[in-house]
Design a protein around this motif. Structure first.
Motif, PDB file in Angstrom:
ATOM      1  N   LYS A 183       0.835  -1.205   0.000  1.00 55.63           N
ATOM      2  CA  LYS A 183       0.000   0.000   0.000  1.00 55.63           C
ATOM      3  C   LYS A 183       0.873   1.260   0.000  1.00 55.63           C
ATOM      4  N   ALA A 184       1.950   1.230   0.782  1.00 54.97           N
ATOM      5  CA  ALA A 184       2.866   2.372   0.820  1.00 54.97           C
ATOM      6  C   ALA A 184       3.508   2.603  -0.540  1.00 54.97           C
ATOM      7  N   LEU A 185       3.930   1.528  -1.207  1.00 60.19           N
ATOM      8  CA  LEU A 185       4.544   1.653  -2.541  1.00 60.19           C
ATOM      9  C   LEU A 185       3.564   2.225  -3.562  1.00 60.19           C
ATOM     10  N   GLU A 186       2.287   1.811  -3.463  1.00 57.25           N
ATOM     11  CA  GLU A 186       1.249   2.351  -4.351  1.00 57.25           C
ATOM     12  C   GLU A 186       1.066   3.846  -4.128  1.00 57.25           C
ATOM     13  N   ASP A 187       1.017   4.249  -2.843  1.00 59.02           N
ATOM     14  CA  ASP A 187       0.819   5.662  -2.512  1.00 59.02           C
ATOM     15  C   ASP A 187       2.001   6.510  -2.978  1.00 59.02           C
TER      16      ASP A 187
ATOM     17  N   LYS B  99       4.002   5.833  -5.489  1.00 55.28           N
ATOM     18  CA  LYS B  99       3.940   5.872  -6.949  1.00 55.28           C
ATOM     19  C   LYS B  99       2.919   6.894  -7.441  1.00 55.28           C
ATOM     20  N   SER B 100       1.793   7.016  -6.705  1.00 59.35           N
ATOM     21  CA  SER B 100       0.736   7.944  -7.107  1.00 59.35           C
ATOM     22  C   SER B 100       0.989   9.379  -6.614  1.00 59.35           C
TER      23      SER B 100
END
Length: 200
Positions: free
Chosen positions: A118-122, A124-125
């Motif tokens: 979830k942290a990596l997704e955030d 990236k966005s």
């Protein structure tokens, strides 16, 4: 006298064996192990509730639990609920009409999907958060706003929402790795020191 004692001893052993067999036929052994999906480690202090009996067991430091279920004539099924602070509940149903041993392996998902992925997704966005869970009364400092603007991050406060420490740790640690790569270690001197994940 010797023969009488031998016969008596044999009878006692036989009766104990019969009693043991009868007991086994009236019992269901429920055991298992529970893991955290966040870090893959055994989950300690999870609650396993046996709904019809109003009984529960808890996992030990190795994530293991065990419960001996005494069968009653009216029993048919038993609903089992697994819960742990900061995780989504798991329910399962077992048949309790005859003697059996159940062995379970559960992997519990974190509430709100908070983990490293979830942290990596955030990141990236471009929505970079530092998570805080400070209980009923959130603590926000003036320095937080200054830090947020300088390093383009948000302090996200969960307040009294139940978030597992391991979830906060994995999420924040991933964000801190990103900040280290982007800004070096200097940001660490300016951030508030009560954030989960700062200390390894």
């Amino acid at each position: 006298l010797g023969n009488i004692m031998k016969k008596l001893l044999t009878l006692i052993i036989f009766l104990n064996s019969v009693i043991g067999i009868c007991q086994e036929k009236n019992e269901i052994i429920i055991e298992g192990i529970i893991f955290s999906e966040v870090n893959g480690k055994p989950l300690e202090s999870a609650f396993i509730t046996y709904k019809s009996r109003y009984r529960y067991s808890t996992t030990n430091e190795k994530g293991k639990f065990e419960y001996v279920y005494k069968i009653r004539k009216k029993d048919t099924i038993e609903k089992i609920e697994i819960s742990a602070l900061g995780y989504e509940n798991i329910d399962t149903i077992i048949n309790v009409t005859k003697s059996k041993k159940y062995e379970f392996k559960f992997v519990m998902k974190p509430r709100f999907g908070i983990n490293r992925e979830k942290a990596l997704e955030d990141i990236k966005s471009g929505k970079i958060n530092i998570l805080i869970s400070s209980g009923i009364a959130p603590v926000i400092y003036k320095s937080d706003e200054k830090f947020s603007k300088k390093y383009n991050v948000n302090f996200s406060e969960y307040g009294c929402e139940a978030i597992a420490d391991e979830s906060l740790y994995e999420y924040n640690r991933t964000v801190f790795e990103y900040l280290d790569k982007k800004y070096g270690k200097k940001w660490r001197r300016k951030i508030r020191k009560d954030i989960t994940g700062l200390k390894k």
